[in-house]
Design an enzyme around this catalytic site. Structure first.
Site, short mmCIF file in Angstrom:
data_model
loop_
_atom_site.label_atom_id
_atom_site.label_comp_id
_atom_site.label_asym_id
_atom_site.label_seq_id
_atom_site.Cartn_x
_atom_site.Cartn_y
_atom_site.Cartn_z
N SER A 180 39.08 -16.67 58.97
CA SER A 180 38.91 -15.72 58.02
C SER A 180 38.07 -16.39 56.65
O SER A 180 38.29 -17.43 56.53
CB SER A 180 39.95 -14.90 57.62
N TYR A 194 48.79 -14.65 55.15
CA TYR A 194 47.47 -14.67 55.82
C TYR A 194 46.61 -15.69 55.39
O TYR A 194 46.21 -16.09 56.40
CB TYR A 194 47.05 -13.12 55.33
#
Length: 251
Positions: free
Chosen positions: A143, A156
């Site tokens: 990501s 995350y």
């Protein structure tokens, strides 16, 4: 795209980027193992592929559980005799978007288990098979949050920074073994995770688009295109790389 007849395993393939990736591989002639925790949505993806003339089967697995990833790999090999490509796509976000001091232990444990440990399980087990067969290709879905700071999203961000690091380390270890390992780093992409982020506050949609130079979110199909390209024979000299697809946000 040179992926015809390759055996491809995609985790988290029941929706979002995973579903788009499974369909894109099948469109280019690969045989796809659609893997997800939820059998119903995985079957819908496989049915859609088969209806369009592609080839897909479903194998259910929770990537946070080693035994289930082990079964995913062993069942694939038992049915097809090999694994050419593994796409470690399965991922989740935290329930709460809060600062570090307020971070819950539950969110930390759950996100790290799926996003980081699940990728490790997949790589470990797939690499054993790929070493035995003499070739292989792994694409990890990281990501933009694994390349730059992400506010109120520590678990995350930590998990995706880990995926980038694991990708590079493993690529270096297996570069002489005819095994390539790369990662994609999507920015804000239309998905359930983005929907959850946008729901955090009324103006979040406008705030997010304001920091994207292209002024739009990515589409899952655009990420899938990059994943299939990295997994194809067209990119034989690329390993250990992170391809960022973010509409210019990292600029």
């Amino acid at each position: 795209m040179q992926v015809a007849n390759k055996i491809v395993v995609v985790t988290g393939a029941g929706s979002g980027i995973g579903a788009a990736t499974a369909k894109h591989f099948a469109k280019h002639g690969a045989q796809v193992v659609v893997s997800d925790m939820k059998e119903e949505r995985a079957q819908l993806v496989a049915d859609a592929i088969n209806k369009e003339g592609g080839k897909a089967v479903v194998i259910i697995a929770n990537v946070a559980k080693y035994e289930e990833v082990e079964q995913l790999i062993s069942k694939t090999v038992a049915q097809f005799g090999k694994i050419d490509v593994l796409v470690n796509n399965a991922g989740i976000g935290p329930r709460n978007l809060v600062k570090v001091a307020d971070h819950t232990l539950e969110d930390w444990d759950n996100v790290i288990a799926v996003n980081q440990t699940g990728v490790f399980y997949g790589m470990k087990l797939a690499l054993q098979q790929m070493l035995e067969q003499g070739h292989g290709n792994i694409v990890n879905v990281a990501s933009l949050a694994g390349l730059k700071a992400s506010l109120n999203n520590l678990c995350y961000s930590a998990s995706k920074f880990a995926v980038v690091g694991m990708t590079k380390s493993a690529a270096l270890e297996y570069a002489t073994k005819n095994i390539r390992i790369n990662a994609v780093c999507p920015g804000y992409t239309e998905s359930a995770l983005l929907d959850k982020l946008k729901s955090a506050r009324p103006d979040m949609d406008d705030r997010l688009k304001s920091i994207i130079p292209m002024k739009r979110y990515g589409d899952a199909s655009e990420i899938a295109e990059a994943i299939v390209w990295l997994a194809s024979d067209s990119t034989g000299f690329i390993t250990g790389q992170t391809i960022t697809l973010d509409g210019g946000t990292s600029l």
